[in-house]
Each structure stands twice: as C-alpha cells, then as structure tokens.
Design an enzyme around this catalytic site. Structure first.
Site, PDB file in Angstrom:
ATOM      1  N   HIS A  60       0.901  -1.335   0.105  1.00  8.61           N
ATOM      2  CA  HIS A  60      -0.018   0.123   0.110  1.00  8.61           C
ATOM      3  C   HIS A  60       1.017   1.379   0.038  1.00  8.61           C
ATOM      4  O   HIS A  60       0.467   2.283   0.269  1.00  8.61           O
ATOM      5  CB  HIS A  60      -0.936   0.286   1.287  1.00  8.61           C
ATOM      6  CG  HIS A  60      -1.882  -1.224   1.275  1.00  8.61           C
ATOM      7  ND1 HIS A  60      -2.638  -1.421   0.349  1.00  8.61           N
ATOM      8  CD2 HIS A  60      -1.900  -2.252   2.450  1.00  8.61           C
ATOM      9  CE1 HIS A  60      -3.151  -2.614   0.632  1.00  8.61           C
ATOM     10  NE2 HIS A  60      -2.800  -3.034   2.078  1.00  8.61           N
ATOM     11  N   HIS A 218      -6.697  -4.745  -1.580  1.00  7.86           N
ATOM     12  CA  HIS A 218      -5.926  -6.012  -1.788  1.00  7.86           C
ATOM     13  C   HIS A 218      -6.213  -6.769  -3.001  1.00  7.86           C
ATOM     14  O   HIS A 218      -5.845  -8.098  -3.282  1.00  7.86           O
ATOM     15  CB  HIS A 218      -6.158  -6.762  -0.564  1.00  7.86           C
ATOM     16  CG  HIS A 218      -5.865  -6.188   0.685  1.00  7.86           C
ATOM     17  ND1 HIS A 218      -6.829  -5.635   1.567  1.00  7.86           N
ATOM     18  CD2 HIS A 218      -4.776  -5.824   1.483  1.00  7.86           C
ATOM     19  CE1 HIS A 218      -6.392  -4.902   2.681  1.00  7.86           C
ATOM     20  NE2 HIS A 218      -5.107  -5.059   2.661  1.00  7.86           N
ATOM     21  N   THR A 388       2.019  11.182 -33.834  1.00  5.96           N
ATOM     22  CA  THR A 388       1.883  12.031 -35.136  1.00  5.96           C
ATOM     23  C   THR A 388       0.494  12.256 -35.613  1.00  5.96           C
ATOM     24  O   THR A 388       0.157  13.249 -36.085  1.00  5.96           O
ATOM     25  CB  THR A 388       2.600  11.311 -36.503  1.00  5.96           C
ATOM     26  OG1 THR A 388       4.098  11.492 -36.165  1.00  5.96           O
ATOM     27  CG2 THR A 388       2.500  12.127 -37.843  1.00  5.96           C
ATOM     28  N   GLY A 466      15.095  22.850 -39.247  1.00  9.83           N
ATOM     29  CA  GLY A 466      14.839  21.580 -38.610  1.00  9.83           C
ATOM     30  C   GLY A 466      16.205  20.775 -38.861  1.00  9.83           C
ATOM     31  O   GLY A 466      16.284  19.502 -38.026  1.00  9.83           O
ATOM     32  N   THR A 474      11.969  11.670 -43.282  1.00 13.06           N
ATOM     33  CA  THR A 474      11.075  12.654 -42.361  1.00 13.06           C
ATOM     34  C   THR A 474       9.752  12.916 -43.632  1.00 13.06           C
ATOM     35  O   THR A 474      10.106  12.597 -44.646  1.00 13.06           O
ATOM     36  CB  THR A 474      11.821  14.064 -41.995  1.00 13.06           C
ATOM     37  OG1 THR A 474      12.127  14.669 -43.211  1.00 13.06           O
ATOM     38  CG2 THR A 474      12.929  13.509 -41.077  1.00 13.06           C
ATOM     39  N   MET A 475       9.099  13.998 -43.168  1.00 11.92           N
ATOM     40  CA  MET A 475       8.187  14.678 -44.067  1.00 11.92           C
ATOM     41  C   MET A 475       8.887  15.273 -45.294  1.00 11.92           C
ATOM     42  O   MET A 475       8.250  15.325 -46.198  1.00 11.92           O
ATOM     43  CB  MET A 475       7.177  15.533 -43.412  1.00 11.92           C
ATOM     44  CG  MET A 475       7.977  16.972 -42.996  1.00 11.92           C
ATOM     45  SD  MET A 475       6.637  18.066 -42.261  1.00 11.92           S
ATOM     46  CE  MET A 475       6.540  17.696 -40.751  1.00 11.92           C
TER      47      MET A 475
END
Length: 546
Positions: A60, A218, A388, A466, A474-475
């Site tokens: 606990h 419990h 994304t 970037g 990547t994009m």
C-alpha cells in the site's frame, strides 16, 4: 506481468530499507528485530506524548511507513504483501514507542488486522501499557455490510490523531477525536485492472472494456463490473453514491487517491472531474491527487470524504514532516490571467474574408488529415512515439475551428494565419516546423505572388531550422519532391511525387532526424514515415480539387 525486484522473500524488507536510506538523516529508524519484525519508527521519539501506531500488509506504499514522522504516525508495523503483521510485531512496536501518555492503534477494518492488533493491545495492557484502538471502516462499496473495509480514508484518521497527539492531548482525547473522525469518513474506489503481486502469476479478471467499482485495496473483486466510460461518467457514478452517504449540509475534505498505476496526467483528469461534479460544492479542502494508499500497481483510484469541523480542518491543514502526505489546499476556482494581446499593422490587414475555392480546399485538407489520425498514430507507434496522427489532427481541427476568421481571399495572409494557428495549437516538433513553413511561405508570397516559389521558400526555412533533408526519413522526403514538381504548375504531378517520396521512406533503414532517429533499423524496415504519409495524403486531396 513484469516487476522490479530481486527475490519475492525480500521485497518488503528491501523496500523499507530503501525508504530509510532516502529519508532525511535522523528522521526514521527501524528496530533491530528486522527483518522478522518490521517496525519503522521516528528516530527522534522521546515518549513524551501519545504515540500513534498503524500498519498492515505491505503493498500500500507509501502507507504505512511513509507517514511516520512528526505530526502523523510514531511507528508503522509492516507485514508481508497484503498480509497483516503478527501479534508479536505489533506488540514489539507498542513496547518500543509507548510512554506514560500511552498509545493509540489505528487499524483498518480487515479481520487479520483487527485480530493481530487487538490481541497485541490486550497483551500490552496486561503488561501495564495504556493502549487504545480505533478501527476505520470507511468503504461504502457494499450496501448493508456489517463490517465495511478500511481503505484510503484511514489517512484522515492518521492525520487527525497525529495532530492532536503532537499538540499534547491525552490518550482519551486523541482516541475520541480519531474515533469520531473515523465515523464521519466515506470512501469508494474503482479500477480498470487488478493488481499484480511480484513473483505470482497474474490474471486480469476484467475485459478490455470493463472496470470494477467498489473494489478493495488487496485486489479483491469489486462490487460490480461497469462498462468503460468517459471519466466524467465514471466519477459521476462514484460521487452520486458518496453524496448519498453524507449530510446535505456542512463542509467536507476530499482525498483523491491513486491506487498505484494511474499516470499523473489521468489523475489530473480525474481530479478535474471530481471537482466539477455537484459533490464539489460541499468540498472545502482538497488532498491529492496522489498515491497515498495504493494497491501495488492497480490502475485505479479512490475518493474519500470526511465531514469538517474547526478542529478537523486545523488538523488536516497542519504542516507535517512526512513527505508522503499531500498538503491540503482550499478548494478554489481556476485563476485566469489575460494573455498579452499583440496588434500590428499586419494583424489588422489580416481581417477575415471568404473565398469558396480556398475554403473548400482548406476544409477538405483538414478533414482528410483528421480522418487519418488513427492510421498515422499506428505508423508512428512503429517508428516514433505514437502521436503523429493526433498532432496533425489537432492542428487540422484548430484550423477548421477558425476557418471563418481566416483571410481566405489573400493566400499570403491565409498562410500567415495558418502558421500562427499551428504554432499555438499543434505542439511537438511537427507543429513548429509547419508553422515555420507557412510563416516563411507567407512572407515570400507577400513579396512576390508566386505560390509554388513561396512554398519552396517555406521549405528552405523549415529544413534550415529543422536540419532534415531528403533521405533523412522525414516529411521532407515527400514535401521536397512534391514542391519541386509543383513549380511546373502540375498539382497531379506534385501529388504523384509526394506519394513516391513517402513510399521511398519504407526502404530507409536509418532515420537521421526526428524521433525515428532513436529507433533501430529493424523496427524501421518496411514502415513509411508517418509525416511523409500525411504530406502525400494532403497533396492527393489537393490534386482532386484542382
């Protein structure tokens, strides 16, 4: 289910030693009966005041040893996981901390705890010690039961008893305040999973879309299974049942307890739901949310209420030494401060205007990106951090929600507005990169009315900041060839180039930018970059509308 431990037989003693090693020097100690008898006590205790002892099975945490310290417990007695400590262990703790002022035992209403603490109390009295015992039975889950369980509301009793003992009250006063408090506490818990005991096989009894209401600490089954619902609905069920058990008049303190495995983000959502419910009108003090009386790694939470009077309010607000206690705060409304407003000549010029062709294009693009949320998240789970789709959808929803305020007749101003929206709402590196892209493209478009050239200027700035280029997975792998093709004025060719660029990322076994750069080659194999997929889909939609 996997756990961090060495041996099942030593997990409790090692955890208690971990607590002692990380507590402030001179604050806590253990008796030399360790490990057979596990008693954690105040190292500075001089027996000049009433001692407060509690305890029970381990599992606990931070209860019970985490609440030992000035202002709360004097000592805590630990059993093994979910097993009551022995009579000898409790009696040893009584002998160790009881002085002329006596000792109060605070016990949760479980048979093992009542019997072991009770017999220890009788033996201690026979030895001449002045001992009182208070049993906490705050769980309202099972209607009409003669012996309700003691759950997280026990912490209210620890705090109130500890306050009066620290103030110098005698044993009868401390016990009376503790007993009165215990009678005015109600608690109710719910969970989305059962807990897993280290070293034991685990089988979750709940289905994928089920939760349990009214379960104990419990791992025992709940009173009923309920369908998985939004948090507001789950909390409404709980608060309605709690409200039926408390007086309509009067103020209450609220304790929001994490049963072990609920992430802090979700506990914040739960707290907001509780404090937005009708029950919150009766709440004066709030304690939590936090893990205070857990059930190992149970993915659940509990709500406890205690009726307040002046003495209890003072007790609950008093500063104590144990860090496990979450300080009480007055219930309050959210403070809101006005954000600075910026108004420039450019802002004034970007007033809303409509253009049916541009509106149709923006609406279709955003709607399609929103529809891809799950698929892009699925792809990103393979190669990144799985968000994304959600990030792109958030940006698209933000643009749609503001479309009536966009200067749609002015492409340069529209791109500037989109850049502002994405920088504020989209989040993550994608949001910043796309904001840079549209902001730079807007500036270029304002200087020379060449849409394709403006977008290439935006790409140049985006890749400069970037750091990604074609081939980095990547994009950009979809965006760069698409914009190069668009320079000839052929949107269909741009869409085809974007699709080919996105497809090419499947064969790129090493990412050189973004979250995917932290992922191994084996995990990247055959999976396209989700950002590139989003770009390809956007150009596909544009091609169908032009």
């Amino acid at each position: 289910m996997k756990h961090f431990f060495n041996r099942r037989e030593t997990i409790v003693t090692e955890a208690l030693d971990g607590l002692l090693l990380t507590s402030s020097t001179g604050r806590l100690a253990r008796l030399d009966t360790f490990p057979e008898i596990k008693v954690i006590l105040r190292a500075d205790w001089d027996k000049s005041k009433v001692a407060i002892i509690s305890g029970g099975g381990a599992g606990h945490e931070p209860s019970h040893a985490g609440f030992v310290g000035k202002g709360m417990l004097t000592a805590a007695v630990s059993g093994e996981i979910f097993a009551s400590p022995s009579v000898d262990a409790v009696l040893t703790a009584i002998r160790a901390v009881t002085g002329p002022r006596g000792t109060l035992l605070v016990v949760k209403n479980y048979t093992g705890d009542r019997l072991n603490f009770g017999l220890a109390a009788e033996k201690a009295r026979a030895e001449g010690f002045d001992v009182e015992m208070v049993i906490v039975a705050d769980d309202i889950a099972i209607p009409g039961i003669n012996q309700p369980r003691g759950v997280a509301g026990t912490l209210f009793v620890h705090k109130i008893a500890g306050y009066h003992a620290e103030a110098g009250a005698d044993l009868r006063t401390v016990a009376a305040q503790a007993a009165a408090a215990a009678s005015d506490i109600v608690s109710l818990g719910m969970s989305l999973s059962t807990c897993s005991v280290p070293g034991q096989a685990h089988e979750d009894r709940l289905g994928a879309d089920e939760g349990e209401l009214g379960l104990g600490i419990h791992g025992e089954p709940g009173v009923e299974r309920i369908a998985l619902q939004p948090v507001a609905d789950l909390v409404a069920t709980m608060t309605n049942r709690l409200a039926a058990k408390v007086d309509e008049a009067g103020d209450y303190a609220l304790l929001i307890n994490n049963l072990g495995a609920v992430p802090p983000l979700e506990m914040g959502v739960i707290a907001n739901a509780v404090l937005s419910s009708p029950l919150s009108g009766r709440v004066r003090l709030v304690i939590g949310p936090g893990p205070m009386m857990t059930a190992l790694n149970m993915n659940g939470f509990s709500i406890s209420l205690i009726r307040l009077d002046a003495a209890r309010e003072a007790a609950l607000k008093a500063v104590v030494e144990p860090h496990a206690w979450v300080p009480a705060t007055e219930r309050h409304e959210i403070a809101i401060i006005s954000a600075p407003r910026r108004l420039s000549t450019r802002d004034a010029a970007m007033s809303a205007s409509d253009d049916s062709r541009n509106r149709r294009l923006v609406t279709a693009l955003c709607a399609h990106l929103i529809s891809l949320e799950s698929e892009l998240n699925r792809l990103d789970n393979r190669v990144g951090d799985g968000d994304t789709g959600s990030t792109v959808a958030t940006g698209a929803r933000s643009i749609l929600s503001r479309i009536d305020a966009l200067p749609l007749k002015d492409p340069a101003a529209t791109m500037a507005s989109v850049g502002e929206i994405l920088s504020a709402s989209m989040g993550g590196s994608s949001g910043v990169l796309l904001s840079i892209f549209f902001t730079a493209a807007s500036k270029a478009m304002a200087e020379k009315a060449d849409f394709a050239a403006a977008l290439l200027a935006g790409l140049d700035r985006m890749t400069f900041y970037g750091g990604a280029s074609v081939g980095d997975r990547t994009m950009v792998d979809a965006l760069a060839p698409a914009l190069a093709a668009l320079a000839s004025g052929d949107v269909a060719a741009a869409a085809k180039a974007a699709a080919a660029g996105a497809e090419s990322t499947k064969a790129m076994r090493k990412a050189k930018a973004g979250r995917a750069s932290y992922v191994g080659e084996k995990d990247l194999e055959g999976v396209p970059d989700p950002g590139a997929v989003a770009v390809a889909n956007a150009f596909e939609v544009a091609a169908t509308l032009t």
